[in-house]
Design a protein around this motif. Structure first.
Motif, PDB file in Angstrom:
ATOM      1  N   UNK A   1       0.844  -1.119  -0.222  1.00 48.72           N
ATOM      2  CA  UNK A   1       0.147  -0.121   0.116  1.00 48.72           C
ATOM      3  C   UNK A   1       0.835   1.434  -0.021  1.00 48.72           C
ATOM      4  N   UNK A   2       1.738   1.236   0.757  1.00 47.01           N
ATOM      5  CA  UNK A   2       2.747   2.352   0.978  1.00 47.01           C
ATOM      6  C   UNK A   2       3.742   2.577  -0.369  1.00 47.01           C
ATOM      7  N   UNK A   3       3.543   3.890  -0.731  1.00 45.76           N
ATOM      8  CA  UNK A   3       4.720   4.152  -1.846  1.00 45.76           C
ATOM      9  C   UNK A   3       5.663   5.028  -1.329  1.00 45.76           C
ATOM     10  N   UNK A   4       6.266   5.734  -2.057  1.00 44.79           N
ATOM     11  CA  UNK A   4       7.410   6.563  -1.649  1.00 44.79           C
ATOM     12  C   UNK A   4       7.148   7.688  -0.780  1.00 44.79           C
ATOM     13  N   UNK A   5       5.751   7.974  -0.772  1.00 43.90           N
ATOM     14  CA  UNK A   5       5.228   9.188   0.221  1.00 43.90           C
ATOM     15  C   UNK A   5       3.907   8.802   0.688  1.00 43.90           C
ATOM     16  N   UNK A   6       3.949   7.723   1.525  1.00 43.22           N
ATOM     17  CA  UNK A   6       2.610   7.507   1.865  1.00 43.22           C
ATOM     18  C   UNK A   6       1.668   6.409   0.964  1.00 43.22           C
ATOM     19  N   UNK A   7       0.280   6.285   1.560  1.00 40.42           N
ATOM     20  CA  UNK A   7      -0.544   5.581   0.624  1.00 40.42           C
ATOM     21  C   UNK A   7      -1.349   6.614  -0.043  1.00 40.42           C
ATOM     22  N   UNK A   8      -1.563   6.469  -1.589  1.00 40.38           N
ATOM     23  CA  UNK A   8      -2.211   7.291  -2.272  1.00 40.38           C
ATOM     24  C   UNK A   8      -2.876   6.713  -3.515  1.00 40.38           C
ATOM     25  N   UNK A   9      -4.032   7.244  -3.644  1.00 38.77           N
ATOM     26  CA  UNK A   9      -4.845   6.783  -4.786  1.00 38.77           C
ATOM     27  C   UNK A   9      -6.205   7.826  -4.840  1.00 38.77           C
ATOM     28  N   UNK A  10      -6.959   7.230  -5.661  1.00 38.52           N
ATOM     29  CA  UNK A  10      -8.194   8.031  -6.093  1.00 38.52           C
ATOM     30  C   UNK A  10      -9.098   8.021  -4.782  1.00 38.52           C
ATOM     31  N   UNK A  11      -9.210   9.218  -4.257  1.00 42.04           N
ATOM     32  CA  UNK A  11     -10.347   9.203  -3.005  1.00 42.04           C
ATOM     33  C   UNK A  11     -11.570   8.362  -3.258  1.00 42.04           C
ATOM     34  N   UNK A  12     -11.915   7.736  -2.224  1.00 39.59           N
ATOM     35  CA  UNK A  12     -13.266   6.938  -2.260  1.00 39.59           C
ATOM     36  C   UNK A  12     -13.345   5.770  -3.058  1.00 39.59           C
ATOM     37  N   UNK A  13     -12.113   5.611  -3.886  1.00 34.46           N
ATOM     38  CA  UNK A  13     -12.207   4.344  -4.737  1.00 34.46           C
ATOM     39  C   UNK A  13     -11.235   3.410  -4.286  1.00 34.46           C
ATOM     40  N   UNK A  14      -9.520   3.989  -4.476  1.00 32.69           N
ATOM     41  CA  UNK A  14      -8.646   3.319  -3.820  1.00 32.69           C
ATOM     42  C   UNK A  14      -8.570   3.825  -2.367  1.00 32.69           C
ATOM     43  N   UNK A  15      -8.479   4.935  -2.036  1.00 37.87           N
ATOM     44  CA  UNK A  15      -8.409   5.332  -0.650  1.00 37.87           C
ATOM     45  C   UNK A  15      -9.669   5.590  -0.323  1.00 37.87           C
ATOM     46  N   UNK A  16     -10.042   4.852   0.703  1.00 37.46           N
ATOM     47  CA  UNK A  16     -11.536   4.731   1.274  1.00 37.46           C
ATOM     48  C   UNK A  16     -11.506   5.036   2.640  1.00 37.46           C
ATOM     49  N   UNK A  17     -12.513   5.662   2.943  1.00 36.17           N
ATOM     50  CA  UNK A  17     -12.714   5.859   4.557  1.00 36.17           C
ATOM     51  C   UNK A  17     -12.432   4.600   5.478  1.00 36.17           C
ATOM     52  N   UNK A  18     -12.936   3.503   4.901  1.00 30.33           N
ATOM     53  CA  UNK A  18     -12.443   2.290   5.637  1.00 30.33           C
ATOM     54  C   UNK A  18     -11.164   2.184   5.697  1.00 30.33           C
ATOM     55  N   UNK A  19     -10.218   2.151   4.532  1.00 26.75           N
ATOM     56  CA  UNK A  19      -9.053   2.071   4.730  1.00 26.75           C
ATOM     57  C   UNK A  19      -8.157   3.164   5.623  1.00 26.75           C
ATOM     58  N   UNK A  20      -8.568   4.325   5.308  1.00 26.56           N
ATOM     59  CA  UNK A  20      -7.971   5.287   6.012  1.00 26.56           C
ATOM     60  C   UNK A  20      -8.082   5.086   7.647  1.00 26.56           C
ATOM     61  N   UNK A  21      -9.219   4.884   8.002  1.00 30.90           N
ATOM     62  CA  UNK A  21      -9.508   4.390   9.570  1.00 30.90           C
ATOM     63  C   UNK A  21      -8.753   3.237   9.820  1.00 30.90           C
ATOM     64  N   UNK A  22      -8.764   2.141   8.958  1.00 34.73           N
ATOM     65  CA  UNK A  22      -8.095   0.763   9.488  1.00 34.73           C
ATOM     66  C   UNK A  22      -6.524   1.193   9.541  1.00 34.73           C
ATOM     67  N   UNK A  23      -5.807   1.906   8.452  1.00 34.73           N
ATOM     68  CA  UNK A  23      -4.414   2.357   8.591  1.00 34.73           C
ATOM     69  C   UNK A  23      -4.071   3.116   9.886  1.00 34.73           C
TER      70      UNK A  23
END
Length: 452
Positions: free
Chosen positions: A4-26
């Motif tokens: 999940x982590x790239x060179x600068x955190x976890x990044x992607x299309x909000x609400x598709x790749x980077x969801x609220x569930x993922x942000x909360x879980x991380x």
């Protein structure tokens, strides 16, 4: 699960790749991992959470805050501030975790989450890997350990963050900026209030563009990835220089009085000489990356300054600086780290220090940046390919060898997968720009055919 982590955190299309569930879980996973690593040292932990002005940052911030508080972490919510401000406040407030929600220079649909450890430093790879492992274990059924009652975290809005960060910036400047006229392009991003305030307090006459974020217009045709508006504004207003930030303001590019770009390598060259003159350039060394222009290396050698090169990414620059005790490092893209005053790239600080050098010497930015001559460099981004195969494709390796043979000692080739976007970057440097373009174009075609 891919990393999940790239060179600068976890990044992607909000609400598709980077969801609220993922942000909360991380966020919950980060709290557990850092607790296990002894980062909390038996006390009740605190986190600083900030974001850039993207619309998606609003719900992602809520998810991160909920995750941290549910894991027993008290949260100081600082609102819209640059990434380096969150890093600084994490250290200054003695917080155990810093979290920034931003996709930096990416377009608005994207967002990202990056974590800072105690002191405001980015997490080491092994901690990121552990966070991913713990997150995946929970996602597949392993329950969290959850505090209840008075054990849950409390959430507070820390409104003093803005003034405290600006005061820090002003406090580290070697001299004031009185007499300078500066155009600032804020990319409709996180520094839209901070940067103009800091430059004005330092004495500069400030003209601001790209400083009206509405949640949707971040990086849209402006900022460090689109310098056209800044070039025009500097010339129109007769300014001494222009400064451009990206969405989270961890980078800085500049424009001289004639509207010519001054990139990160040139800024590093100017600051390296200024810091050596002041006795602050430890070991007479500056840290760059493999993307640093050959002209930068030649200029530093001529000036008696050593250049250490790392992999691309300001985290790798920072690792080298911390390991060897160096004071200055950065990237051609404008990430500049002045380790005595920041733990990450800080675009506002960089712009202020560049302007301070102009004010102190009375020399123009063009004259100062002229310490190095940029070798022609062509960069082509190739999307929609399997970037993971860059290092293993025999077809690509043959093409690179042929290109290097053609360029000889007057140029070089670099192919790498992006750490933040789904593409491969092809960089060719040569004494002749047309040759660089031709070689880069051919290599880009091979990347498409070999990795497509």
């Amino acid at each position: 699960m891919g990393r999940l982590f790239g060179t600068d955190g976890v990044r992607g299309v909000a609400n598709a790749d980077l969801t609220a569930e993922l942000a909360l879980g991380l966020s919950v996973a980060a709290a557990h991992v850092l607790a296990e690593a002894g980062s909390f040292e038996g006390h009740r932990p605190t986190a600083v959470v900030g974001r850039d002005p993207r619309a998606s940052g609003e719900f992602l911030e809520a998810a991160v805050v909920a995750g941290l508080a549910s894991a027993g972490v008290d949260v100081l919510r600082v609102g819209v501030l640059p990434t380096p401000a969150v890093a600084y406040l994490t250290g200054a407030l003695g917080a155990d975790i810093g979290v920034m929600l931003s996709a930096s220079h990416n377009a608005m649909p994207d967002n990202g989450v990056k974590f800072f450890a105690r002191g405001g430093h980015k997490l080491a790879d092994e901690l990121e890997d552990r966070i991913e492992t713990v997150y995946e274990q929970h996602r597949t059924g392993e329950p969290w350990s959850r505090p209840t009652g008075a054990g849950v975290g409390r959430v507070t809005d820390y409104t003093e963050g803005f003034d405290r960060y600006v005061a820090h910036l002003i406090g580290v400047l070697p001299n004031r900026l009185d007499g300078l006229k500066v155009v600032l392009d804020e990319a409709h991003g996180a520094a839209s209030r901070v940067s103009p305030e800091a430059f004005a307090r330092a004495g500069a006459e400030v003209v601001t563009i790209g400083a009206a974020p509405d949640g949707l217009n971040i990086n849209d045709g402006c900022g460090s990835t689109h310098l056209g508006l800044l070039r025009a504004a500097v010339v129109e207003h007769g300014a001494d220089l222009g400064i451009a930030h990206d969405g989270d303001a961890d980078r800085c590019l500049a424009v001289d009085a004639a509207g010519q770009e001054v990139d990160g390598d040139q800024i590093l060259a100017v600051l390296a000489l200024a810091m050596r003159e002041a006795g602050q350039l430890r070991k007479d060394t500056v840290v760059g990356t493999v993307m640093s222009n050959l002209g930068f290396k030649i200029a530093m050698e001529r000036e008696g300054i050593q250049l250490v090169q790392t992999a691309v990414g300001d985290r790798y620059v920072l690792e080298s600086m911390k390991a060897e005790g160096f004071a200055l490092g950065g990237e051609q893209s404008g990430h500049v780290i002045v380790l005595d005053h920041a733990t990450t790239g800080d675009g506002t600080l960089t712009g202020l220090m560049l302007a301070a050098r102009i004010a102190a010497t009375g020399r123009s930015l063009a004259e100062l940046a002229g310490v190095m001559e940029r070798m022609p460099q062509v960069l082509i981004n190739v999307p929609d390919v399997d970037k993971s195969r860059v290092a293993t494709s025999s077809e690509l390796a043959t093409a690179v060898t042929d290109a290097e043979r053609e360029l000889g000692s007057t140029g070089r080739v670099l192919l790498r997968q992006s750490g933040t976007e789904p593409l491969v970057r092809v960089m060719v440097e040569a004494a002749d720009i047309e040759q660089a373009r031709a070689v880069a174009g051919r290599l880009a075609d091979v990347v498409k055919s070999a990795l497509g």
